[in-house]
Design an enzyme around this catalytic site. Structure first.
Site: not given
Ligand code: ADP
Ligand code: MG
Length: 531
Positions: A62, A95-96, A390
């Site tokens: 994550d 987020t990545t 998520d």
């Protein structure tokens, strides 16, 4: 006289970096952060093992968690981390992607700066590119609603793939979708909203198989405070009390568990009477379940179990508030305030069998549901919790907007082509910046291909060819390494996730590019260390 004398305007505990050096330093920092997370992107991304100074181990895929655990120092790197955190807070996924976008934007900016393009022109170009990107996203969005459960399951699946929870993927995605569908609210205009607090995720690590379960209602990881109390109460009338059900003085004396009436007699008559008042008042009010935010004295526990009342002590304030909301109950500060108007109701309050937890079902008000995650391994349960979180967030986003895009690099390739076409219509130096902006979208299919061990160049060429011929859903099948229709492949994401990533990455990159002077005030401690 003054000529040649430097004029000092900064205190001597300020470290200054300026001009090209400042720009370079920011670019390097962003690239480094993006580099740290890019190998985790996609279903075949790798995990990172993070060890905190105290030795705690986290294994995760994550992006937000990784960045959170790395305590970065560089100011630009800190900004990237806060973008990832905001992405996580606001949409719960991507987020990545957001981090990779900033890294790519800064890398492109470096090339433009070397060509002599001024930072303000770059920022302007990035802004135009971003606006075009939002247009392209909208044009390519697919709409769907709560009735399209198959799509929602795919959205949840896309969000949780890649986390090391393979064995649980199918069951957890179904639960996620059912949980969110259970709590959606529709206003008169048919607009759907979902309150994040209505879906609670509870993890319990114990001696049990890895499994997830959807409970309509509440689960709390606490049980009755005395074994004499009932394990199960039907038609529960629930009192929420924030006051300690004990008398300060007795607290220290009564360390022994009270199991018989004779032991209670050992208490001084006065204390006993005072403590019995608590139990009597509760009994008289009609409540048969008590949740107390503070402690319950042993004697009170004894009296309550005698009256067949189930009581739970030391319930965290957060849970008390959630209960009060879902049950429509009022938290009282004193047993004197207990009456029908403050109680909550549940059809059943029951202690779970294999783990230390109590379940409240059939709550009269509110639609709270709990996803209960059980397992024997803390590290696995934690990753499963993050995946569930998520998943819940993206399904909520998806339902609220009703708009989706095809992932696996499909929407990214479309963005890349369409923004590249748009650039020449603007012309001038800004065109260069818009072209660079378009390029960042290649990083997604590129990285997905790379992380799954396939050749990114071949895939990118194929992708562009397919999209040029109108196949808008062509993306990377990371398992075969071939380009395929990924709508059919079921890789679907809420549009909001991409939108937020694009917006915050371009805003942050534009801010950082225009910085040509960095003044870092050091704390006294840092000064001492550097001397
Ligand atoms: P992020 O933190 O950005 O959400 P992830 O590691 O979750 O990063 O990866 C998300 C990317 O992986 C998205 O671009 C998504 O479209 C892609 N993806 C997810 N599942 C698949 C799949 N089965 N095949 C190909 N790409 C996928
Ligand atoms: Mg994701």
């Amino acid at each position: 006289m003054l000529a040649g004398q430097p004029i000092v305007i900064l205190r001597d505990n300020v470290e200054e970096t300026s001009g090209m050096e400042a720009q370079h330093s920011n670019i390097m920092a962003c690239k480094a952060i993006a580099g740290a997370v890019r190998t985790t992107l996609g279903p075949r991304g790798m995990d990172k093992m993070l060890v905190s100074p105290s030795g705690d181990v986290v294994i995760t895929n994550d992006g937000a968690t990784i960045l959170h655990e790395l305590s970065v120092e560089h100011p630009a790197a800190k900004m990237v981390v806060s973008v990832a955190e905001a992405q996580d807070d606001e949409v719960g996924d991507g987020t990545t992607t957001a981090t990779i976008f900033i890294g790519a934007l800064m890398e492109e900016a470096e090339i433009l700066l070397k060509k002599g393009v001024h930072p303000t022109i770059i920022a302007k170009g990035y802004n135009l590119g971003m606006r075009k990107a939002l247009e392209v996203l909208k044009e390519n969005a697919i709409s769907a609603g709560p009735e399209n459960k198959d799509i929602l399951v795919k959205v949840a699946e896309t969000a949780v793939t890649g986390k090391s929870i393979e064995s649980m993927r199918e069951s957890i995605t179904k639960i996620i979708v059912d949980a969110v569908l259970d709590v959606i609210q529709k206003d008169e205009a048919g607009k759907i909203t979902v309150d994040e607090d209505d879906v609670r995720i509870k993890t319990i690590v114990g001696d049990s198989l890895d499994q997830a379960e959807l409970v309509t209602g509440f689960v709390i990881d606490k049980t009755r405070c005395d074994v004499g109390m009932p394990k199960k109460v039907e038609n529960a009338v629930i009192a929420l009390i924030s006051q300690p059900l004990e008398i300060k003085k007795t607290e220290t004396k009564s360390k022994i568990k009270i199991t018989s009436a004779e032991q209670v007699d050992a208490f001084s008559q006065k204390e006993k009477e005072n403590l019995k008042v608590f139990a009597d008042k509760i009994k008289a009010s009609g409540a048969n379940v008590v949740l107390c935010q503070k402690g319950i004295a042993d004697a009170v526990q004894y009296f309550l179990s005698h009256e067949n009342i189930l009581a739970i002590q030391d319930v965290p304030e957060k849970d008390m508030k959630a209960f009060s909301r879902a049950l429509g109950a009022t938290i009282v500060t004193s047993v004197n305030d207990l009456d029908d108007s403050v109680f909550g109701n549940a059809e059943l309050v029951e202690e779970l069998k294999d783990i230390k937890a109590t379940k409240f079902t059939g709550c009269k008000n509110g639609k709270t549901v709990s996803i209960l995650i059980k397992g024997s391994n803390q590290i696995f349960v934690d990753e499963l919790e993050r995946a569930a979180y998520d998943g819940v967030r993206v399904v909520m986003d998806a339902l609220e907007d009703g708009l989706f895009v095809v992932g696996a690099g499909a929407i990214d390739t479309e963005l890349n082509l369409r923004i590249s076409e748009y650039a020449p219509t603007v012309g001038g130096r800004i065109q260069l910046a818009i072209e660079s902006f378009a390029k960042i979208f290649e990083t997604i299919p590129n990285t997905l291909a790379e992380n799954s061990g396939h050749d990114p160049i071949d895939i990118l060429v194929d992708l562009k060819a397919e999209h040029s011929s109108g196949k808008k859903h062509a993306g990377v099948n990371v398992y075969t390494g071939k380009v395929a229709d990924m709508y059919e492949g079921g890789v679907i994401e809420p549009m909001r996730v991409k939108k937020q990533a694009i917006e915050s990455a371009s805003e942050t990159a534009s801010l950082l590019i225009r910085v040509d002077d960095m003044m870092v005030s050091k704390s006294a401690a840092q000064m001492a260390r550097s001397h």
